[in-house]
Design an enzyme around this catalytic site. Structure first.
Site, PDB file in Angstrom:
ATOM      1  N   GLU A   8       0.792  -1.222   0.000  1.00  0.00           N
ATOM      2  CA  GLU A   8       0.000   0.000   0.000  1.00  0.00           C
ATOM      3  C   GLU A   8       0.832   1.283   0.000  1.00  0.00           C
ATOM      4  OE1 GLU A   8      -3.303   0.036  -0.354  1.00  0.00           O
ATOM      5  OE2 GLU A   8      -3.284  -2.159  -0.463  1.00  0.00           O
ATOM      6  N   SER A  11     -48.664 -28.958  40.936  1.00  0.00           N
ATOM      7  CA  SER A  11     -48.314 -29.117  42.346  1.00  0.00           C
ATOM      8  C   SER A  11     -47.043 -28.386  42.754  1.00  0.00           C
ATOM      9  CB  SER A  11     -48.186 -30.608  42.686  1.00  0.00           C
ATOM     10  OG  SER A  11     -49.455 -31.229  42.597  1.00  0.00           O
TER      11      SER A  11
END
Length: 838
Positions: A62, A439
């Site tokens: 780059e 229950s």
């Protein structure tokens, strides 16, 4: 030109304090990654954390003169201008790394001269503000590299599942080649283009002297190995992750929650979460398989296919851990050949197929198959699962489940599984599914009775009820399940054996308004509680999380703790920005406050405060007996103490009855022994410091088991998302070896196995702790049949616990002493398991 564009140029001062957008990460309490949220994947690294070859690859490709130019490479600009003048084409951009950074932060990617001019001036400003190393570090962390990866740290993880420091030269070159065109040069989507671009990067590294010719040749010849890697999640808990995501969005807003890099540490224990997931999945698959085989997922229309075509088809089919899709390629008399996704070919032995008798309905299964041909055919798409003996035929369960575990001291959620698969359904049954509790409600009803003077030895008539309801025009006939009635029965047995009519009579004795008021003190919303007698049998609809929270009060001495999931939140730099501050269950602290031994730290002098903070300053007999081992609230204040749901004495008494749910009572050698409905935990959990309660609703549409030991409370629920379906029943399967569950489905058979498996694993290696006894409890020897005091010391008597002042005063006459518990002793193990709401 500069002064012309100056008013349009942004200030680059923000780069001094730039916060790179990083995803939110969610961790367990022990630091395992659970999930990651955010559109952009980014793992910020310092230059020192990046391998030199990676930095060199980007510089060579780059901007090789990066450390020499002032942000604008005039040689590159001249070269680009010459190319434009001679060819008329913009083949070279001449952008330096600094200019690319300027574009990434402040500009768009449009190719115009004005943008390029602005880019140059911004780059010049950046070079005056930051050092070269700071610019390069920002660039390598900011740059887009495809597949939602931003920065080299994220790219290393996304493409190779590695940290940047572990990348090979060939892999480095692929990543360094991406900035030019992240989508078209992507090594996953376009491996050939990525390979060609890699060669260019390696060539430039060779030209600049960063690598040797040997390194160049070796890296150039390497294959393209990139494939997509998600976040390195070490603990799968997607329901937990989604709960955290929702809470974080509420706290910080969507944009900040996903992009500020928050590190969220939950209360989840990695080992206990794995145990919960395994317990829930194994139990669901066991339930589903005993109800029969529903057939292949689909028939492949254009069968036969070759291996490549099968693999392509299977790649599109989802796996649902532990189930993996497969295609049947050949069926023999008593085995089948299958091709499994990502596993290749395998054989399903007869044992892996023989269980698959046909499913007819939820209550009926067909005959066992005699050959594999009755079950499978070539071209069937099926699911298989791995076992210790090889691959087994499997199917996605129709039913679903939820399991949650809390620390009863502060409400911290240590494990949570909201269903079989988050992929299949994001509906969190632990937090969102309000189901009738059956229950599981009874311990709370009994708690209301104990708060009003009833005892474990109180007798309630276990006899049928036939009550005409004038307003409704019908008779309500609640019955026991099975319909066995024992006459006057002690409350310890009534809860342990889940006697429905006793619960109704107890409600009447206490008063429905008193019971509802008491239930609200356990955190249950009043509007969710039906104001009729069916509430004593569990007609209320609650979530498993609400039920677990209620049961925590029995484990912690009567305090109502608030379940919480997030322990602390750190920002992207590890700074603590939020800390949970749960209210705690602490009996010793409460007693110290009541005795006015606690000193407000805001008003105390230093000597008083130091004395208060001494380790032994708050020690009490209750702490030594097993209540919370420390007094964490003393330096903070009474606001840190959780509110009370019930007294410590009531919590202990209900816990005692629920201990009998598992361990029963009586003397088996003398023929007086009896089991509670949860007796299976004896064989699986193998601990005496556990207590719990089964629960089943009408037509077994919901099955529950909730229970605890002094440091962990858990609730297990199973049922169908379709409320119309019942869990049904299953006959014994002759093809299944070893122990198996069959008969009617209910809490003890259908929900409790998951609780048993989870608790056995979660408490592994932790010494047993007796359920602690608080002050204000006395122990008296009573007659088993009448609940009165007795002087006999044989199997007709037992020691029973009472809240001081409620113990019986009358002795039974020896001539009336009964060495048996009466008709209750006639109930068999199987009978005591079964229970229904009505």
């Amino acid at each position: 030109m500069y002064y012309h564009f100056k008013p349009e140029l942004p200030s680059v001062e923000v780069l001094k304090e730039v916060r790179l957008q990083t995803p939110m990460r969610v961790y367990s309490q022990d630091g395992e990654l659970i999930s990651q949220f955010g559109e952009k994947r980014r793992i910020p690294l310092t230059l020192d954390e990046m391998p030199p070859k990676l930095i060199q690859a980007f510089l060579a490709t780059e901007d090789n003169r990066f450390y020499e130019h002032p942000g604008i490479d005039f040689i590159g600009v001249a070269r680009a201008a010459f190319t434009l003048l001679t060819t008329g084409q913009k083949k070279q951009g001449a952008s330096t790394i600094t200019m690319q950074l300027a574009r990434n932060f402040f500009l768009t990617r449009e190719k115009t001269y004005i943008r390029k001019i602005k880019e140059i001036f911004i780059a010049w400003h950046i070079e005056q503000l930051l050092t070269k190393d700071e610019i390069l570090e920002l660039y390598l962390n900011k740059i887009e590299l495809g597949n939602r990866a931003f920065g080299v740290g994220a790219a290393a993880q996304v493409y190779y599942g590695k940290e940047a420091k572990d990348l090979t030269l060939a892999q480095i070159a692929v990543i360094a080649g991406l900035p030019k065109a992240p989508s078209t040069l992507n090594p996953i989507a376009s491996p050939e283009r990525a390979k060609a671009r890699r060669a260019v990067v390696l060539g430039r590294m060779l030209e600049t002297g960063y690598i040797t010719d040997q390194e160049y040749q070796q890296a150039k010849a390497a294959p393209i190995t990139a494939k997509y890697h998600g976040a390195q999640i070490s603990l799968g808990a997607p329901y937990v992750a989604e709960m955290v995501r929702q809470q974080m969005v509420q706290l910080f807003g969507e944009e900040n929650a996903y992009g500020e890099g928050y590190q969220v540490y939950t209360t989840i224990s990695g080992d206990r979460q794995r145990a919960a997931e395994a317990a829930l999945i194994d139990n669901l698959l066991a339930y589903d398989s005993r109800h029969g085989w529903r057939g292949a997922v689909e028939k492949i229309a254009d069968w036969p296919l070759d291996d490549a075509a099968i693999d392509k088809l299977l790649k599109r089919k989802a796996s649902y851990k532990p189930l993996v899709p497969a295609v049947v390629i050949r069926v023999e008399e008593q085995q089948a050949h299958v091709r499994i996704k990502d596993q290749g070919n395998a054989i399903l032995a007869w044992d892996a197929i023989a269980w698959a008798r046909p499913y007819i309905n939820d209550n009926k299964q067909g005959p066992n198959p005699k050959t594999a041909l009755e079950v499978l055919a070539e071209g069937d798409l099926i699911y298989v699962r791995p076992t210790e003996t090889g691959w087994w035929l499997a199917q996605l369960p129709d039913a679903n489940a939820g399991l949650v575990a809390l620390n009863p001291e502060d409400g911290a959620i240590e494990a949570l599984v909201g269903g079989f698969s988050f992929k299949l359904s994001k509906y969190n049954r632990v937090e969102q599914a309000k189901r009738q509790v059956g229950s599981n409600i009874k311990p709370f009803v009994y708690a209301a009775a104990f708060e009003r003077g009833f005892t474990l030895a109180s007798l309630i008539n276990d006899a049928p009820i036939n009550q005409w309801d004038r307003s409704q025009g019908y008779a309500w006939r609640p019955k026991n399940s099975p319909p066995v009635y024992n006459g006057p029965t002690r409350l310890r047995l009534g809860l342990a054996q889940s006697k429905n009519v006793m619960s109704v009579r107890l409600l009447r004795a206490v008063g429905i308004d008193n019971v509802i008021e008491q239930l609200t003190r356990f955190g249950f919303a009043r509007e969710e509680l039906p104001r009729n007698e069916s509430i004593s049998l569990g007609s209320a609809s609650l979530t498993p999380l609400e039920v677990a929270r209620g049961f925590a009060a029995f484990a912690n001495g009567g305090f109502l703790v608030e379940p919480y999931l997030i322990s602390r939140i750190e920002d992207g730099y590890g700074k603590l920005i939020w800390q949970a501050s749960p209210k705690l269950a602490c009996l010793s602290c409460e007693q110290a406050l009541a005795r006015e031994e606690w000193v407000d730290p805001l008003q105390a002098n230093e000597a008083e405060l130091q004395e208060q903070l001494q380790p032994d300053a708050m020690t009490t007999p209750e702490m030594d007996a097993g209540w919370p081992r420390q007094c964490p609230i003393a330096p903070i204040g009474i606001n840190k103490l959780a509110p009370r749901a019930i007294s410590a004495q009531t919590a202990f008494l209900v816990s005692q009855a629920m201990e009998s749910v598992i361990w029963g009572g009586g003397n088996w050698n003398q023929g007086t022994g009896w089991n509670g409905t949860g007796w299976r935990a004896q064989k699986t959990v193998k601990r005496h410091d556990i207590a719990g309660k089964t629960g089943t609703t009408n037509e077994a549409k919901d099955a529950w088991f909730s229970g605890f030991n002094p440091e962990l409370v858990a609730t297990s629920w199973i049922g169908f998302d379709d409320h119309r379906r019942e869990l049904g029943k299953a006959t014994r399967n002759p093809a299944v070896k070893g122990d198996q569950i069959f008969g009617k489905e209910f809490g003890a058979r259908t929900a409790q196995p998951a609780w048993n498996a989870f608790m056995a694993k979660a408490l592994e290696g932790i010494p047993e702790q007796e359920l602690p006894m608080p002050t204000g409890i006395v122990s008296m020897r009573i007659d088993r049949a009448t609940g009165k005091l007795t002087r006999r010391r044989d199997h007709s008597s037992r020691f029973e616990y009472f809240a001081a002042g409620t113990e019986p005063k009358e002795f039974i006459r020896d001539s009336l002493a009964n060495p048996f518990d009466g008709p209750a002793l006639q109930v068999t193990e199987d009978e005591t398991e079964s229970e229904e709401l009505f």
